[in-house]
Design a protein around this motif. Structure first.
Motif, mmCIF file in Angstrom:
data_model
loop_
_atom_site.group_PDB
_atom_site.id
_atom_site.type_symbol
_atom_site.label_atom_id
_atom_site.label_comp_id
_atom_site.label_asym_id
_atom_site.label_seq_id
_atom_site.Cartn_x
_atom_site.Cartn_y
_atom_site.Cartn_z
ATOM 1 N N ASP A 166 -11.068 31.341 -18.321
ATOM 2 C CA ASP A 166 -11.255 31.155 -16.882
ATOM 3 C C ASP A 166 -11.882 29.788 -16.622
ATOM 4 N N ASN A 167 -11.874 29.370 -15.353
ATOM 5 C CA ASN A 167 -12.281 28.013 -15.000
ATOM 6 C C ASN A 167 -13.728 27.720 -15.362
ATOM 7 N N ASN A 168 -14.617 28.691 -15.146
ATOM 8 C CA ASN A 168 -16.028 28.475 -15.457
ATOM 9 C C ASN A 168 -16.251 28.293 -16.951
ATOM 10 N N VAL A 169 -15.646 29.175 -17.743
ATOM 11 C CA VAL A 169 -15.765 29.064 -19.199
ATOM 12 C C VAL A 169 -15.125 27.769 -19.689
ATOM 13 N N ASN A 170 -13.995 27.405 -19.110
ATOM 14 C CA ASN A 170 -13.310 26.176 -19.487
ATOM 15 C C ASN A 170 -14.209 24.961 -19.235
ATOM 16 N N THR A 171 -14.888 24.944 -18.108
ATOM 17 C CA THR A 171 -15.785 23.835 -17.785
ATOM 18 C C THR A 171 -16.970 23.793 -18.739
ATOM 19 N N ILE A 172 -17.550 24.959 -18.997
ATOM 20 C CA ILE A 172 -18.668 25.038 -19.946
ATOM 21 C C ILE A 172 -18.237 24.510 -21.311
ATOM 22 N N TRP A 173 -17.064 24.971 -21.756
ATOM 23 C CA TRP A 173 -16.577 24.553 -23.075
ATOM 24 C C TRP A 173 -16.381 23.043 -23.152
ATOM 25 N N LYS A 174 -15.775 22.460 -22.139
ATOM 26 C CA LYS A 174 -15.516 21.014 -22.149
ATOM 27 C C LYS A 174 -16.817 20.215 -22.211
ATOM 28 N N ILE A 175 -17.840 20.691 -21.489
ATOM 29 C CA ILE A 175 -19.127 19.995 -21.508
ATOM 30 C C ILE A 175 -19.774 20.072 -22.890
ATOM 31 N N THR A 198 -30.242 25.002 -31.013
ATOM 32 C CA THR A 198 -31.032 23.958 -30.380
ATOM 33 C C THR A 198 -31.543 24.307 -28.984
ATOM 34 N N THR A 199 -30.765 25.078 -28.224
ATOM 35 C CA THR A 199 -31.082 25.283 -26.808
ATOM 36 C C THR A 199 -31.041 26.749 -26.397
ATOM 37 N N CYS A 200 -29.907 27.411 -26.616
ATOM 38 C CA CYS A 200 -29.732 28.796 -26.180
ATOM 39 C C CYS A 200 -30.252 29.737 -27.264
ATOM 40 N N LYS A 201 -31.549 29.612 -27.547
ATOM 41 C CA LYS A 201 -32.188 30.391 -28.597
ATOM 42 C C LYS A 201 -32.424 31.822 -28.119
ATOM 43 N N ALA A 202 -33.021 32.647 -28.978
ATOM 44 C CA ALA A 202 -33.343 34.014 -28.570
ATOM 45 C C ALA A 202 -34.165 33.978 -27.287
ATOM 46 N N LYS A 203 -35.121 33.043 -27.219
ATOM 47 C CA LYS A 203 -35.818 32.730 -25.974
ATOM 48 C C LYS A 203 -35.256 31.394 -25.499
ATOM 49 N N PRO A 204 -34.294 31.410 -24.598
ATOM 50 C CA PRO A 204 -33.534 30.197 -24.279
ATOM 51 C C PRO A 204 -34.335 29.127 -23.548
ATOM 52 N N LEU A 205 -33.964 27.871 -23.810
ATOM 53 C CA LEU A 205 -34.569 26.726 -23.129
ATOM 54 C C LEU A 205 -33.668 26.339 -21.968
ATOM 55 N N CYS A 206 -33.612 27.207 -20.972
ATOM 56 C CA CYS A 206 -32.647 27.044 -19.883
ATOM 57 C C CYS A 206 -32.835 25.749 -19.105
ATOM 58 N N ASP A 207 -34.088 25.286 -18.976
ATOM 59 C CA ASP A 207 -34.335 24.070 -18.209
ATOM 60 C C ASP A 207 -33.769 22.832 -18.905
ATOM 61 N N LYS A 208 -33.494 22.939 -20.212
ATOM 62 C CA LYS A 208 -32.950 21.812 -20.965
ATOM 63 C C LYS A 208 -31.457 21.960 -21.243
ATOM 64 N N CYS A 209 -30.857 23.027 -20.733
ATOM 65 C CA CYS A 209 -29.456 23.329 -21.046
ATOM 66 C C CYS A 209 -28.504 22.519 -20.159
ATOM 67 N N VAL A 232 -25.532 23.165 -19.387
ATOM 68 C CA VAL A 232 -24.600 24.002 -18.617
ATOM 69 C C VAL A 232 -25.342 25.093 -17.841
ATOM 70 N N ASN A 233 -26.619 24.877 -17.570
ATOM 71 C CA ASN A 233 -27.414 25.936 -16.924
ATOM 72 C C ASN A 233 -26.910 26.281 -15.521
ATOM 73 N N LYS A 234 -26.315 25.328 -14.819
ATOM 74 C CA LYS A 234 -25.814 25.602 -13.470
ATOM 75 C C LYS A 234 -24.540 26.451 -13.486
ATOM 76 N N LEU A 235 -23.937 26.564 -14.661
ATOM 77 C CA LEU A 235 -22.696 27.330 -14.801
ATOM 78 C C LEU A 235 -22.913 28.634 -15.565
ATOM 79 N N CYS A 236 -24.119 28.862 -16.031
ATOM 80 C CA CYS A 236 -24.397 29.953 -16.966
ATOM 81 C C CYS A 236 -24.478 31.330 -16.285
ATOM 82 N N PRO A 237 -23.605 32.265 -16.659
ATOM 83 C CA PRO A 237 -23.652 33.629 -16.093
ATOM 84 C C PRO A 237 -24.950 34.350 -16.437
ATOM 85 N N PHE A 238 -25.475 34.098 -17.627
ATOM 86 C CA PHE A 238 -26.699 34.737 -18.095
ATOM 87 C C PHE A 238 -27.871 34.351 -17.199
ATOM 88 N N LEU A 239 -27.991 33.070 -16.889
ATOM 89 C CA LEU A 239 -29.067 32.595 -16.039
ATOM 90 C C LEU A 239 -28.864 33.037 -14.590
#
Length: 206
Positions: free
Chosen positions: A2-11, A181-192, A194-201
């Protein structure tokens, strides 16, 4: 895709190193043993244990004829040495007698080698497309919407079904690296990136 996943992947693909490797070992047998050692521990500890093992027993035939107790003592830094030692001895014996495995079926028929270890070998040694679904990969792929599950085998199956084989190996490494590096068990969302596209966040998690 899907478009969101595609954008995340490209980044993520664009900002990640062109070459990603967590176990730097060129010898096929040594690589396979090191991956076996990495189960339920860190790559750093696996490499440390592998180095000790290969210093004493440099070839597959040497491990095959070694006392399992000696193997166990050498690989102790990687943990679960009582389980791993006899498996490594048997895999080494097989390779010493029959040569290197050439298919996933052949690999998974050996003791201590599951889908993830076999996939690492297929990708690194045989240069074949493979989905390497370790803990980091499964966590990131489910959070970012690449998969709908946190089950390792189901996640690998979904990636194979949803994405072309030309992306499997690269996607495995990129998502794995992002998980380390970033999306750890305790994620560093502020440094991610793709955080603006993240379904989890977006669902209120962080």
């Amino acid at each position: 895709m899907d478009n969101n996943v595609n954008t995340i992947w490209k980044i993520l693909d664009k900002i990640s190193p062109k070459e990603i490797s967590f176990i730097k070992e060129s010898d096929p047998w040594r690589f396979l043993v090191t991956v076996m050692l990495s189960a339920s521990t860190t790559d750093k500890q696996a490499v440390k244990a592998a180095s000790a093992l290969f210093s004493s027993f440099p070839e597959a035939k040497d491990v095959a004829s070694a006392d399992v107790g000696e193997i166990e003592a050498l690989i102790r830094p990687a943990g679960l040495s009582r389980t791993k030692a006899p498996r490594i001895k048997e895999v080494s014996r097989y390779i010493a007698e029959h040569g290197l495995p050439e298919t996933q079926e052949e690999l998974e028929a050996l003791p201590g080698i599951g889908e993830k270890t076999a996939s690492c070998y297929l990708d690194h040694v045989l240069s074949l497309p493979a989905v390497i679904a370790d803990t980091h990969f499964v966590r990131v792929s489910s959070r970012l919407g690449f998969t709908d599950t946190t089950d390792r085998n189901k996640a690998a199956k979904e990636i194979r079904e949803r994405f072309p084989s030309s992306l499997w190996s690269r996607m495995s490494m990129v998502l794995n690296l992002h998980g380390r590096t970033t999306c750890k068990a305790k994620p560093l969302c502020d440094k991610c990136p793709v955080n603006k596209l993240c379904p989890f966040l977006a669902s209120g998690n962080e």
